[in-house]
Design an enzyme around this catalytic site. Structure first.
Site, PDB file in Angstrom:
ATOM      1  CG  HIS A 263      -0.527   0.166   2.451  1.00  6.98           C
ATOM      2  ND1 HIS A 263       0.512  -1.277   3.308  1.00  6.98           N
ATOM      3  CD2 HIS A 263       0.001   1.327   3.663  1.00  6.98           C
ATOM      4  CE1 HIS A 263       0.808  -0.913   3.845  1.00  6.98           C
ATOM      5  NE2 HIS A 263       0.333  -0.050   4.575  1.00  6.98           N
ATOM      6  CB  VAL A 264       1.669   3.822  -2.113  1.00  5.70           C
ATOM      7  CG1 VAL A 264       1.740   5.089  -2.699  1.00  5.70           C
ATOM      8  CG2 VAL A 264       2.288   3.315  -2.862  1.00  5.70           C
TER       9      VAL A 264
END
Length: 323
Positions: A263-264
């Protein structure tokens, strides 16, 4: 922390905005008044946040643990005039020349507190929020293969909440943008730490559809199309929805991440977001450049990250003589 890295928004910390009601799967809703405080796990005067170990007493008389995170919400610019004009108790604390200090008791609509509840909470949740000493670990690729990866594989911390979002079983109405491609797509959603009432603490998360990428360590040049999509489409979606340009965003990955699904993070550049410090955050643009230069970059280099003294992974590094 000096407190080491502040805990992240974790969607395992579910909350619903229905009068403080919280749901546990199919269980009946309950209210915050059902919870009894056991102890304060940690508090931060700077961040105006406190972490509470609580419990809910069932009909049998037995208590079930919960973690309650109470956080004072940021000021909303449009409400500042009301804050000064509306009747309230203002207690003068100090007056010296041109300086005065007052303690105000504003009306409820101007003094919101956000409550995030983890229920039922495991011992792992409770320990996560307990104040602990923090150490920096310098992890080589060999350390990752021999210490970190076996530890991760031995854990059973659920990320079903991630799959629920990706499959639109939960939070579907919160999705800001989606690229549905199974290999190079992702879902962009607001982080639960952000109430979306102001842009100063803007915080969104991009969750990739692929389920075979745990963290930075798994990334190779094969994943460049995915990462470039996240970077470009994420910025475009945020400027379209919220009017914040890419030049005012901090876009990064954590290592170690708090959950093992790539995830970012997208945060407002002016917001000192938990976990955005140099020992944990890796800018996505830099990650892309590194992989374009060397496909095996993150399988070669040593990575530094913080661990709390009570974390089992820290003990593994101690046992291996790496701390």
């Amino acid at each position: 922390m000096a407190e080491g890295p502040q805990p992240k928004r974790k969607r395992e910390e579910e909350e619903e905005k229905n009068g403080g009601a919280v749901t546990q799967g199919a269980a009946a809703a309950f209210t915050l008044s059902d919870l009894r405080v056991r102890r304060i796990l940690r508090e931060s005067a700077r961040d105006k946040i406190v972490f509470v170990h609580a419990e809910r007493i069932g009909l049998s008389g037995e208590g079930t643990d919960a973690v309650v995170i109470l956080e004072k919400t940021p000021f909303q610019e449009e409400k500042i005039p009301d804050l000064l004009k509306k009747p309230m108790n203002a207690e003068l604390q100090m007056h010296n020349d041109i300086y005065c200090t007052f303690y105000l008791s504003p009306p409820p609509e101007l003094s919101e507190i956000k409550a995030t509840v983890v229920y039922p909470a495991t011992e792992k949740h409770i320990q996560k929020y307990l104040r602990q000493e923090v150490h920096l670990i310098r992890e080589t690729w060999e350390d990752y293969k021999n210490i970190t990866l076996p530890f991760i594989q031995s854990q059973s911390f659920s990320i079903q909440w991630v799959y629920n979002i990706l499959e639109k079983k939960a939070e579907a109405d919160r999705i800001v943008h989606e690229n549905p491609d199974p290999s190079n797509g992702f879902v962009l959603v607001p982080d639960l730490k952000w109430n979306q009432n102001q842009l100063e603490d803007l915080y969104l998360i991009a969750l990739v559809h692929r389920r075979d990428i745990k963290s930075l360590r798994d990334l190779t040049a094969e994943h460049l199309p995915l990462l470039r999509n996240v970077l470009q489409e994420g910025k475009e979606a945020i400027v379209k929805r919220f009017g914040v340009p890419g030049s005012q965003l901090r876009i990064y990955l954590h290592y170690q991440p708090s959950y093992q699904h790539l995830h970012v993070h997208f945060t407002a550049l002016g917001y000192d977001a938990p976990g955005s410090s140099v020992e944990r955050a890796h800018l996505l643009a830099d990650v892309i450049d590194n992989l374009a230069m060397d496909s095996m970059y993150y399988q070669k280099r040593a990575l530094t990250f913080p661990l709390r003294a009570d974390e089992p992974l820290f003990k593994k590094f101690q046992e291996a003589g790496k701390v």
